[in-house]
Design a protein around this motif. Structure first.
Motif, PDB file in Angstrom:
ATOM      1  N   GLU B   4       0.848  -1.199   0.000  1.00 27.16           N
ATOM      2  CA  GLU B   4       0.000   0.000   0.000  1.00 27.16           C
ATOM      3  C   GLU B   4       0.880   1.245   0.000  1.00 27.16           C
ATOM      4  OE1 GLU B   4      -2.834  -0.013   3.172  1.00 27.16           O
ATOM      5  OE2 GLU B   4      -3.741  -1.909   2.526  1.00 27.16           O
ATOM      6  N   TYR B   5       0.395   2.267  -0.693  1.00 31.61           N
ATOM      7  CA  TYR B   5       1.116   3.540  -0.708  1.00 31.61           C
ATOM      8  C   TYR B   5       0.104   4.671  -0.767  1.00 31.61           C
ATOM      9  CZ  TYR B   5       4.163   7.326  -2.405  1.00 31.61           C
ATOM     10  OH  TYR B   5       4.839   8.508  -2.553  1.00 31.61           O
ATOM     11  N   LYS B   6       0.173   5.562   0.196  1.00 29.92           N
ATOM     12  CA  LYS B   6      -0.677   6.756   0.162  1.00 29.92           C
ATOM     13  C   LYS B   6       0.094   7.820  -0.586  1.00 29.92           C
ATOM     14  CE  LYS B   6      -3.849   9.775   1.303  1.00 29.92           C
ATOM     15  NZ  LYS B   6      -3.210  10.852   0.512  1.00 29.92           N
ATOM     16  N   MET B   7      -0.349   8.078  -1.822  1.00 23.96           N
ATOM     17  CA  MET B   7       0.346   9.066  -2.650  1.00 23.96           C
ATOM     18  C   MET B   7       0.218  10.444  -1.990  1.00 23.96           C
ATOM     19  SD  MET B   7      -0.472   9.862  -6.640  1.00 23.96           S
ATOM     20  CE  MET B   7      -0.344  11.529  -7.277  1.00 23.96           C
ATOM     21  N   PRO B   8       1.332  11.130  -1.763  1.00 23.97           N
ATOM     22  CA  PRO B   8       1.233  12.464  -1.132  1.00 23.97           C
ATOM     23  C   PRO B   8       0.350  13.392  -1.964  1.00 23.97           C
ATOM     24  CG  PRO B   8       3.516  11.694  -1.170  1.00 23.97           C
ATOM     25  CD  PRO B   8       2.716  10.726  -2.005  1.00 23.97           C
ATOM     26  N   GLY B  10      -2.467  12.730  -2.856  1.00 26.70           N
ATOM     27  CA  GLY B  10      -3.322  11.896  -3.704  1.00 26.70           C
ATOM     28  C   GLY B  10      -4.091  10.890  -2.880  1.00 26.70           C
ATOM     29  N   LYS B  11      -4.264   9.718  -3.441  1.00 29.04           N
ATOM     30  CA  LYS B  11      -5.131   8.715  -2.835  1.00 29.04           C
ATOM     31  C   LYS B  11      -4.342   7.475  -2.448  1.00 29.04           C
ATOM     32  CE  LYS B  11      -8.984  11.000  -3.226  1.00 29.04           C
ATOM     33  NZ  LYS B  11      -9.749  11.356  -2.017  1.00 29.04           N
ATOM     34  N   LEU B  12      -5.076   6.526  -1.854  1.00 28.96           N
ATOM     35  CA  LEU B  12      -4.462   5.260  -1.479  1.00 28.96           C
ATOM     36  C   LEU B  12      -4.319   4.381  -2.719  1.00 28.96           C
ATOM     37  CD1 LEU B  12      -3.502   3.535   0.983  1.00 28.96           C
ATOM     38  CD2 LEU B  12      -5.743   2.427   0.846  1.00 28.96           C
ATOM     39  N   VAL B  14      -3.127   0.569  -3.838  1.00 28.84           N
ATOM     40  CA  VAL B  14      -2.901  -0.755  -3.262  1.00 28.84           C
ATOM     41  C   VAL B  14      -2.582  -1.743  -4.378  1.00 28.84           C
ATOM     42  CG1 VAL B  14      -3.906  -2.616  -1.864  1.00 28.84           C
ATOM     43  CG2 VAL B  14      -4.592  -0.236  -1.457  1.00 28.84           C
ATOM     44  N   SER B  30      -5.826  -1.539  -6.623  1.00 27.59           N
ATOM     45  CA  SER B  30      -7.077  -1.019  -6.070  1.00 27.59           C
ATOM     46  C   SER B  30      -6.787   0.247  -5.268  1.00 27.59           C
ATOM     47  CB  SER B  30      -7.759  -2.074  -5.192  1.00 27.59           C
ATOM     48  OG  SER B  30      -6.959  -2.383  -4.072  1.00 27.59           O
ATOM     49  N   GLY B  31      -7.873   0.943  -4.890  1.00 29.86           N
ATOM     50  CA  GLY B  31      -7.719   2.146  -4.081  1.00 29.86           C
ATOM     51  C   GLY B  31      -8.852   3.127  -4.314  1.00 29.86           C
ATOM     52  N   ASP B  32      -8.774   4.262  -3.631  1.00 33.53           N
ATOM     53  CA  ASP B  32      -9.860   5.254  -3.721  1.00 33.53           C
ATOM     54  C   ASP B  32      -9.519   6.388  -4.694  1.00 33.53           C
ATOM     55  OD1 ASP B  32      -7.914   6.326  -2.079  1.00 33.53           O
ATOM     56  OD2 ASP B  32      -9.291   7.108  -0.572  1.00 33.53           O
ATOM     57  N   PHE B  33      -8.730   6.040  -5.708  1.00 36.63           N
ATOM     58  CA  PHE B  33      -8.326   7.010  -6.727  1.00 36.63           C
ATOM     59  C   PHE B  33      -9.372   7.095  -7.847  1.00 36.63           C
ATOM     60  CE2 PHE B  33      -6.296   2.854  -7.301  1.00 36.63           C
ATOM     61  CZ  PHE B  33      -6.858   2.466  -8.498  1.00 36.63           C
TER      62      PHE B  33
END
Lengths: 258, 96
Positions: B4-8, B10-12, B14, B30-33
């Motif tokens: 997982e990476y939370k883009m600074p 940006g969004k999560l 995965v 996947s993610g909330d982007f």
């Protein structure tokens, strides 16, 4: 394609009886398509919820986001929407949700960030009239000094943009945290995740009934953008009901991102 | 394997994946982007599948840039952020 302005369009309002979560997903799909094809005038739709739901974003992992056993225990339906973004926890009466279906010309040449703020400028104004100083928080939140109020998502389909927003009117945070999984990595940047961001719901901020907040929002849109009163066509509803059953209620769509 | 990476700003982002013969397999992003059109998700998977397990971030990001047409729109996610999530998945134990 020329850039258009709000007043270049004949905006129509749809605000109907409570509908099921899957039907709401399908109505967004159908009405975006109808506006894109030019068969329907640009439309503002206010949602009324017939049942509690968790609505996950187009690209979210079902098992990473939702404790499906807890959702089942609470009688909460889990559905996947057509737009990206984060999970929303919905209980009827606790949220105010709306969709705007507009020709892409309305946001032509805008960045995503500009387009989100542009589509919700009328809501910022309506909140101001209700005594709430609110502003747009990129990427896709409406927030206030007290905390987050709403989250937005957009999807582009065949000549139209779907812009839909869920606002917190009231919130049962304990139940929400039982049903939504909140990961640690999500908390690393802003200190909190979309679902758990410090939410300051409209009920406590306005002291008004939910219906009064909605009435103010409709009046503000009508004054700023023009708005006629419309209803769903029988054919639109039939298409949406068929899509709700065939696609949005299917395990394949829900687990499209497992 | 899961990263997982939370883009600074940006969004999560995965990534879940397996390794077959030291190459990426069964990649799931996947993610909330936000991603348009949504079929670009499959393009991203196809570009990553078969990449060597030791491909570095720059290589993975470059592979994604090449695979994605200029029509694809990303908001809250980027080829670079996806590459970070892939590297994290590859560096972490399955239960991490």
């Amino acid at each position: 394609m020329m850039r258009t302005d709000w007043r270049d369009h004949d905006w129509q309002l749809i605000h109907t009886i409570p509908q099921s979560p899957t039907l709401h997903m399908a109505l967004d799909d159908v009405l975006t398509h109808e506006v894109g094809a030019g068969r329907r005038a640009p439309t503002l739709r206010i949602w009324e919820w017939a049942a509690p739901a968790v609505v996950i974003g187009r690209f979210q992992s079902l098992r990473n986001e939702v404790d499906t056993a807890a959702a089942q225990r609470h009688g909460i339906e889990v559905v996947r929407r057509v737009s990206g973004g984060g999970a929303m926890f919905i209980e009827p009466g606790n949220t105010i949700t709306y969709s705007i279906y507009a020709p892409l010309s309305l946001i032509k040449d805008m960045s995503f960030q500009q387009a989100y703020a542009f589509m919700d400028a009328w809501v910022i104004e309506a909140l101001g009239e209700l005594g709430i100083k609110a502003w747009y928080q990129p990427l896709n939140d409406i927030t206030s000094a007290g905390g987050k109020i709403a989250g937005a998502a957009q999807a582009h389909r065949g000549g139209a943009v779907l812009h839909h927003v869920t606002m917190a009117y009231d919130i049962n945070a304990a139940k929400m945290l039982e049903v939504l999984r909140i990961g640690r990595e999500k908390l690393s940047d802003k200190g909190t995740t979309s679902a758990a961001k410090r939410v300051d719901p409209l009920r406590s901020q306005t002291g008004l009934p939910r219906e009064a907040v909605i009435a103010r929002m409709i009046a503000t849109f009508r004054r700023l953008r023009g708005l006629g009163d419309d209803s769903l066509l029988a054919s639109e509803l039939a298409d949406a009901e068929s899509l709700a059953q065939g696609k949005f209620a299917s395990a394949a769509w829900l687990a499209d991102v497992p | 394997m899961h990263g997982e990476y939370k883009m600074p700003g940006g969004k999560l982002v995965v990534i879940d994946l397996d390794l077959h013969d030291d190459r990426l397999a069964n990649v799931q992003l996947s993610g909330d982007f936000f991603l348009e059109p949504d079929s670009a998700l499959q393009t991203i998977h196809a570009a990553l599948i078969g990449q060597p397990a030791d491909a570095d971030e720059a290589t993975l990001a470059s592979v994604l840039h090449d695979a994605l047409s200029s029509e694809v729109m990303m908001y809250g996610v980027s080829p670079e952020a996806i590459a970070v999530a892939v590297r994290r998945a590859l560096h972490r134990s399955p239960e991490a």
